[in-house]
Design a protein around this motif. Structure first.
Motif, PDB file in Angstrom:
ATOM      1  N   ILE A 155       0.850  -1.202   0.000  1.00 45.27           N
ATOM      2  CA  ILE A 155       0.000   0.000   0.000  1.00 45.27           C
ATOM      3  C   ILE A 155       0.877   1.240   0.000  1.00 45.27           C
ATOM      4  O   ILE A 155       0.621   2.195  -0.742  1.00 45.27           O
ATOM      5  CB  ILE A 155      -0.960   0.000   1.211  1.00 45.27           C
ATOM      6  CG1 ILE A 155      -1.989  -1.119   1.073  1.00 45.27           C
ATOM      7  CG2 ILE A 155      -1.646   1.361   1.363  1.00 45.27           C
ATOM      8  CD1 ILE A 155      -2.817  -1.367   2.335  1.00 45.27           C
ATOM      9  N   GLN A 170       2.322   1.632  -3.485  1.00 43.92           N
ATOM     10  CA  GLN A 170       1.270   1.934  -4.458  1.00 43.92           C
ATOM     11  C   GLN A 170       0.754   3.352  -4.318  1.00 43.92           C
ATOM     12  O   GLN A 170       0.544   4.050  -5.309  1.00 43.92           O
ATOM     13  CB  GLN A 170       0.131   0.937  -4.264  1.00 43.92           C
ATOM     14  CG  GLN A 170      -1.122   1.232  -5.053  1.00 43.92           C
ATOM     15  CD  GLN A 170      -2.214   0.251  -4.702  1.00 43.92           C
ATOM     16  OE1 GLN A 170      -2.166  -0.886  -5.140  1.00 43.92           O
ATOM     17  NE2 GLN A 170      -3.179   0.663  -3.901  1.00 43.92           N
ATOM     18  N   GLU A 171       0.539   3.781  -3.076  1.00 44.91           N
ATOM     19  CA  GLU A 171      -0.089   5.078  -2.840  1.00 44.91           C
ATOM     20  C   GLU A 171       0.918   6.186  -2.543  1.00 44.91           C
ATOM     21  O   GLU A 171       0.521   7.321  -2.316  1.00 44.91           O
ATOM     22  CB  GLU A 171      -1.116   4.945  -1.714  1.00 44.91           C
ATOM     23  CG  GLU A 171      -2.224   3.961  -2.073  1.00 44.91           C
ATOM     24  CD  GLU A 171      -3.317   3.858  -1.030  1.00 44.91           C
ATOM     25  OE1 GLU A 171      -3.418   4.746  -0.160  1.00 44.91           O
ATOM     26  OE2 GLU A 171      -4.096   2.889  -1.095  1.00 44.91           O
ATOM     27  N   LEU A 215      -3.817  -7.340  -1.364  1.00 46.69           N
ATOM     28  CA  LEU A 215      -3.821  -5.951  -1.834  1.00 46.69           C
ATOM     29  C   LEU A 215      -4.930  -5.749  -2.868  1.00 46.69           C
ATOM     30  O   LEU A 215      -5.611  -4.719  -2.839  1.00 46.69           O
ATOM     31  CB  LEU A 215      -2.465  -5.577  -2.427  1.00 46.69           C
ATOM     32  CG  LEU A 215      -2.366  -4.163  -3.000  1.00 46.69           C
ATOM     33  CD1 LEU A 215      -2.480  -3.122  -1.887  1.00 46.69           C
ATOM     34  CD2 LEU A 215      -1.060  -3.991  -3.763  1.00 46.69           C
ATOM     35  N   ASP A 216      -5.116  -6.698  -3.759  1.00 47.52           N
ATOM     36  CA  ASP A 216      -6.203  -6.601  -4.739  1.00 47.52           C
ATOM     37  C   ASP A 216      -7.553  -6.496  -4.043  1.00 47.52           C
ATOM     38  O   ASP A 216      -8.410  -5.697  -4.448  1.00 47.52           O
ATOM     39  CB  ASP A 216      -6.203  -7.798  -5.684  1.00 47.52           C
ATOM     40  CG  ASP A 216      -5.081  -7.751  -6.709  1.00 47.52           C
ATOM     41  OD1 ASP A 216      -4.478  -6.669  -6.903  1.00 47.52           O
ATOM     42  OD2 ASP A 216      -4.814  -8.803  -7.319  1.00 47.52           O
ATOM     43  N   TYR A 226      -8.068  -5.294  -1.053  1.00 48.51           N
ATOM     44  CA  TYR A 226      -8.075  -3.958  -0.457  1.00 48.51           C
ATOM     45  C   TYR A 226      -8.438  -2.915  -1.520  1.00 48.51           C
ATOM     46  O   TYR A 226      -9.272  -2.037  -1.281  1.00 48.51           O
ATOM     47  CB  TYR A 226      -6.699  -3.667   0.153  1.00 48.51           C
ATOM     48  CG  TYR A 226      -6.492  -2.249   0.580  1.00 48.51           C
ATOM     49  CD1 TYR A 226      -6.965  -1.787   1.805  1.00 48.51           C
ATOM     50  CD2 TYR A 226      -5.787  -1.353  -0.222  1.00 48.51           C
ATOM     51  CE1 TYR A 226      -6.769  -0.467   2.199  1.00 48.51           C
ATOM     52  CE2 TYR A 226      -5.576  -0.048   0.161  1.00 48.51           C
ATOM     53  CZ  TYR A 226      -6.067   0.388   1.378  1.00 48.51           C
ATOM     54  OH  TYR A 226      -5.863   1.685   1.757  1.00 48.51           O
ATOM     55  N   ASN A 227      -7.834  -3.015  -2.695  1.00 50.89           N
ATOM     56  CA  ASN A 227      -8.105  -2.065  -3.769  1.00 50.89           C
ATOM     57  C   ASN A 227      -9.545  -2.155  -4.259  1.00 50.89           C
ATOM     58  O   ASN A 227     -10.149  -1.134  -4.573  1.00 50.89           O
ATOM     59  CB  ASN A 227      -7.129  -2.270  -4.931  1.00 50.89           C
ATOM     60  CG  ASN A 227      -5.745  -1.778  -4.604  1.00 50.89           C
ATOM     61  OD1 ASN A 227      -5.556  -0.850  -3.818  1.00 50.89           O
ATOM     62  ND2 ASN A 227      -4.743  -2.405  -5.193  1.00 50.89           N
ATOM     63  N   GLU A 228     -10.092  -3.354  -4.332  1.00 49.74           N
ATOM     64  CA  GLU A 228     -11.486  -3.524  -4.718  1.00 49.74           C
ATOM     65  C   GLU A 228     -12.420  -2.846  -3.709  1.00 49.74           C
ATOM     66  O   GLU A 228     -13.432  -2.274  -4.075  1.00 49.74           O
ATOM     67  CB  GLU A 228     -11.845  -5.000  -4.831  1.00 49.74           C
ATOM     68  CG  GLU A 228     -11.237  -5.691  -6.016  1.00 49.74           C
ATOM     69  CD  GLU A 228     -11.470  -7.199  -6.000  1.00 49.74           C
ATOM     70  OE1 GLU A 228     -12.203  -7.701  -5.133  1.00 49.74           O
ATOM     71  OE2 GLU A 228     -10.887  -7.867  -6.871  1.00 49.74           O
ATOM     72  N   LYS A 249     -11.746  -0.242  -1.887  1.00 46.15           N
ATOM     73  CA  LYS A 249     -11.677   1.225  -2.019  1.00 46.15           C
ATOM     74  C   LYS A 249     -12.572   1.650  -3.136  1.00 46.15           C
ATOM     75  O   LYS A 249     -13.189   2.590  -3.216  1.00 46.15           O
ATOM     76  CB  LYS A 249     -10.255   1.696  -2.300  1.00 46.15           C
ATOM     77  CG  LYS A 249      -9.332   1.528  -1.162  1.00 46.15           C
ATOM     78  CD  LYS A 249      -7.985   2.164  -1.349  1.00 46.15           C
ATOM     79  CE  LYS A 249      -7.564   2.318  -2.774  1.00 46.15           C
ATOM     80  NZ  LYS A 249      -6.323   2.938  -2.999  1.00 46.15           N
TER      81      LYS A 249
END
Length: 74
Positions: free
Chosen positions: A27, A30-31, A67-68, A70-72, A74
């Motif tokens: 994260i 990525q961010e 992580l995928d 988590y991204n979904e 968001k």
């Protein structure tokens, strides 16, 4: 975190902690945010809650998969 996680009678606390750390690092990358900010975001996510409910097995997936999720979310 002071929880101890068990799965099928085995202490998997270290596994869960390692996954949490790996996902937070991803994260962060990525961010483009610092570790504290990434930690806060992850700890307040549904994905983190799911990860720490060990009976569902999410902790056994790789960090990129988590992580995928988590991204979904968001």
């Amino acid at each position: 975190m002071h929880d101890i996680y068990y799965f099928n009678g085995q202490d998997i606390t270290m596994n869960v902690c390692i996954q949490i750390h790996r996902v937070i690092n991803l994260i962060q990358e990525q961010e483009k945010i610092d570790f504290e900010e990434a930690t806060g975001r992850f700890y307040h996510s549904q994905t983190y809650k799911t990860l720490t409910q060990v009976e569902n097995g999410l902790w056994a997936e790789n960090a990129e998969y988590i992580l995928d999720r988590y991204n979904e979310e968001k």
